[in-house]
Motif scaffolding. Structure first.
Motif, mmCIF file in Angstrom:
data_model
loop_
_atom_site.group_PDB
_atom_site.id
_atom_site.type_symbol
_atom_site.label_atom_id
_atom_site.label_comp_id
_atom_site.label_asym_id
_atom_site.label_seq_id
_atom_site.Cartn_x
_atom_site.Cartn_y
_atom_site.Cartn_z
ATOM 1 N N ARG A 1 0.840 -1.195 0.000
ATOM 2 C CA ARG A 1 0.000 0.000 0.000
ATOM 3 C C ARG A 1 0.867 1.235 0.000
ATOM 4 O O ARG A 1 1.817 1.359 0.761
ATOM 5 C CB ARG A 1 -0.939 0.007 1.206
ATOM 6 N N HIS A 2 0.560 2.167 -0.911
ATOM 7 C CA HIS A 2 1.299 3.425 -1.023
ATOM 8 C C HIS A 2 0.287 4.557 -1.082
ATOM 9 O O HIS A 2 -0.417 4.731 -2.075
ATOM 10 C CB HIS A 2 2.173 3.421 -2.278
ATOM 11 N N ARG A 3 0.184 5.306 0.028
ATOM 12 C CA ARG A 3 -0.814 6.364 0.142
ATOM 13 C C ARG A 3 -2.206 5.770 -0.051
ATOM 14 O O ARG A 3 -2.617 4.908 0.710
ATOM 15 C CB ARG A 3 -0.505 7.501 -0.832
ATOM 16 N N ASN A 4 -2.930 6.209 -1.077
ATOM 17 C CA ASN A 4 -4.307 5.735 -1.267
ATOM 18 C C ASN A 4 -4.438 4.650 -2.327
ATOM 19 O O ASN A 4 -5.541 4.379 -2.804
ATOM 20 C CB ASN A 4 -5.211 6.915 -1.640
ATOM 21 N N SER A 5 -3.324 4.053 -2.720
ATOM 22 C CA SER A 5 -3.379 3.024 -3.759
ATOM 23 C C SER A 5 -2.473 1.858 -3.373
ATOM 24 O O SER A 5 -1.714 1.928 -2.409
ATOM 25 C CB SER A 5 -2.955 3.609 -5.113
ATOM 26 N N VAL A 6 -2.571 0.772 -4.138
ATOM 27 C CA VAL A 6 -1.737 -0.412 -3.933
ATOM 28 C C VAL A 6 -0.748 -0.490 -5.090
ATOM 29 O O VAL A 6 -1.142 -0.452 -6.263
ATOM 30 C CB VAL A 6 -2.588 -1.690 -3.875
ATOM 31 N N LEU A 7 0.540 -0.595 -4.759
ATOM 32 C CA LEU A 7 1.584 -0.688 -5.776
ATOM 33 C C LEU A 7 1.978 -2.147 -5.951
ATOM 34 O O LEU A 7 2.339 -2.824 -4.980
ATOM 35 C CB LEU A 7 2.806 0.138 -5.371
ATOM 36 N N HIS A 8 1.891 -2.632 -7.183
ATOM 37 C CA HIS A 8 2.255 -4.015 -7.501
ATOM 38 C C HIS A 8 3.624 -4.042 -8.181
ATOM 39 O O HIS A 8 3.904 -3.240 -9.076
ATOM 40 C CB HIS A 8 1.222 -4.638 -8.446
ATOM 41 N N THR A 9 4.473 -4.966 -7.772
ATOM 42 C CA THR A 9 5.760 -5.193 -8.432
ATOM 43 C C THR A 9 5.981 -6.692 -8.557
ATOM 44 O O THR A 9 5.373 -7.487 -7.829
ATOM 45 C CB THR A 9 6.929 -4.572 -7.637
ATOM 46 N N ALA A 10 6.860 -7.085 -9.473
ATOM 47 C CA ALA A 10 7.160 -8.506 -9.651
ATOM 48 C C ALA A 10 8.129 -8.966 -8.566
ATOM 49 O O ALA A 10 9.026 -8.227 -8.164
ATOM 50 C CB ALA A 10 7.745 -8.755 -11.035
ATOM 51 N N SER A 11 7.947 -10.183 -8.102
ATOM 52 C CA SER A 11 8.902 -10.778 -7.177
ATOM 53 C C SER A 11 10.100 -11.295 -7.977
ATOM 54 O O SER A 11 10.105 -11.280 -9.220
ATOM 55 C CB SER A 11 8.247 -11.942 -6.438
ATOM 56 N N ALA A 12 11.114 -11.759 -7.281
ATOM 57 C CA ALA A 12 12.273 -12.339 -7.976
ATOM 58 C C ALA A 12 11.834 -13.524 -8.827
ATOM 59 O O ALA A 12 12.318 -13.729 -9.951
ATOM 60 C CB ALA A 12 13.327 -12.771 -6.954
ATOM 61 N N LEU A 13 10.888 -14.332 -8.297
ATOM 62 C CA LEU A 13 10.382 -15.465 -9.070
ATOM 63 C C LEU A 13 9.636 -14.978 -10.320
ATOM 64 O O LEU A 13 9.765 -15.571 -11.401
ATOM 65 C CB LEU A 13 9.447 -16.304 -8.195
ATOM 66 N N GLY A 14 8.860 -13.887 -10.194
ATOM 67 C CA GLY A 14 8.146 -13.338 -11.341
ATOM 68 C C GLY A 14 9.087 -12.864 -12.424
ATOM 69 O O GLY A 14 8.864 -13.103 -13.621
ATOM 70 N N VAL A 15 10.164 -12.163 -12.018
ATOM 71 C CA VAL A 15 11.151 -11.684 -12.986
ATOM 72 C C VAL A 15 11.826 -12.871 -13.674
ATOM 73 O O VAL A 15 12.038 -12.879 -14.891
ATOM 74 C CB VAL A 15 12.196 -10.789 -12.296
ATOM 75 N N SER A 16 12.148 -13.910 -12.898
ATOM 76 C CA SER A 16 12.784 -15.101 -13.482
ATOM 77 C C SER A 16 11.848 -15.776 -14.479
ATOM 78 O O SER A 16 12.285 -16.260 -15.528
ATOM 79 C CB SER A 16 13.173 -16.082 -12.376
ATOM 80 N N LEU A 17 10.561 -15.834 -14.165
ATOM 81 C CA LEU A 17 9.603 -16.459 -15.068
ATOM 82 C C LEU A 17 9.512 -15.684 -16.380
ATOM 83 O O LEU A 17 9.457 -16.270 -17.465
ATOM 84 C CB LEU A 17 8.235 -16.536 -14.395
ATOM 85 N N LEU A 18 9.517 -14.345 -16.299
ATOM 86 C CA LEU A 18 9.498 -13.536 -17.519
ATOM 87 C C LEU A 18 10.723 -13.797 -18.372
ATOM 88 O O LEU A 18 10.649 -13.816 -19.604
ATOM 89 C CB LEU A 18 9.420 -12.049 -17.157
#
Length: 315
Positions: free
Chosen positions: A297-314
């Protein structure tokens, strides 16, 4: 050799552009069209692009030779922007800058329009805008989703590098031709030694799809400092790799992971994918529960980022 001199203030002002810069991709893709050495990496794209190139592309190629200097005014932006905004910035270049840049072109037979361009002729500037838009539409627009996806994935790698190793560690890991010895970033180059002193302005790092040999910078020291560097080619998600990812996750969820890799809010994810906010939230939740994404959560929104596993999958 290119040497970039940092102060402590510059290190605090280093940032990675929010996405691909269409003006830099236009310029560098024009280079790639005539670089035979680029064939192993860009052969399929070149073949497809050359089949539909507008006539005015020949003029653009003259303005952007594959070796040597290309006018700085062609790349006035530094990071994610709409192509129309980038072209408008090109067409807003002061006449004295147009003339100074074009005088440095090493071309014995210039298109007559180039001489008119150096004088700021309005009709010629309009023609340049049309040529840039036509080229982008035919050569880059068909692959822009892929360009944006791999740049987003590269941004995720840089973010993790910064968190693990700090700004200096991130800078030294940008590309094999780069080395860091505080306070100087050295970049191998085929051109004579040049020193760039940032003097507190900071540096914008622009990951690029078509910059593939070595990082580059603008020549004009009066412009804001920008370092354009090649994305890691192993993050290239296309062809069989993209089809495999879609087969595993489904088309929309695979696209969601690519967008999330660059960091986004739920509303930004929905806008990029053209789906509702509720659907975007659901896809992000599935990716998070699978360990492929992280939400904060960042202020009034939710910030999504890839995990290390997500980056590896890409990758």
């Amino acid at each position: 050799m290119l040497r970039v001199h940092f102060t402590a203030e510059d290190l605090a002002r280093v940032r990675v552009a929010a996405g691909p810069d269409p003006m830099w991709e236009i310029l560098l893709s024009l280079h790639v069209l005539r670089q035979r050495s680029a064939t192993p990496v860009f052969g399929a794209w070149r073949a497809a692009a050359k089949a539909t190139l507008p006539d005015d592309t020949r003029w653009l190629m003259q303005l952007a030779p594959p070796v040597g200097y290309s006018p700085d005014f062609l790349t006035p932006t530094a990071g994610s922007c709409a192509v129309d905004a980038g072209i408008d910035a090109v067409l807003s270049t002061p006449v004295e800058s147009l003339r100074a840049d074009l005088e440095q072109l090493d071309c014995p037979r210039l298109d007559p329009r180039t001489h008119l361009l150096a004088d700021g002729d309005v009709a010629t500037l309009d023609s340049l805008g049309d040529a840039l838009r036509g080229y982008y539409s035919h050569a880059l627009a068909p692959i822009w989703d892929e360009v944006r996806a791999v740049v987003d994935a590269d941004r995720a790698v840089r973010a993790r590098s910064f968190l693990d190793n700090g700004c200096e560690g991130m800078l030294s890991a940008l590309h094999p031709t780069i080395s860091w010895s505080s306070p100087v970033l050295s970049i191998e180059s085929r051109f004579p030694l040049r020193d760039v002193r940032l003097r507190g302005q900071g540096l914008v790092l622009v990951p690029s799809y078509f910059c593939w040999e070595r990082p580059i910078m603008l020549r004009d020291p009066r412009r804001a400092p920008v370092l354009v560097y090649p994305i890691a080619r192993d993050l290239h998600v296309g062809g069989a790799g993209r089809r495999s990812l879609e087969a595993l996750l489904g088309r929309t969820r695979a696209a969601a992971l690519e967008v999330i890799a660059g960091g986004c809010t739920t509303s930004e994810l929905a806008r990029r994918l053209g789906i509702s906010a509720a659907s975007a939230s659901a896809h992000a939740s599935v990716l998070r529960d699978a360990g492929l994404a992280v939400a904060q959560r960042h202020r009034n929104s939710v910030l999504h980022t890839a995990s290390a596993l997500g980056v590896s999958l890409l990758a």
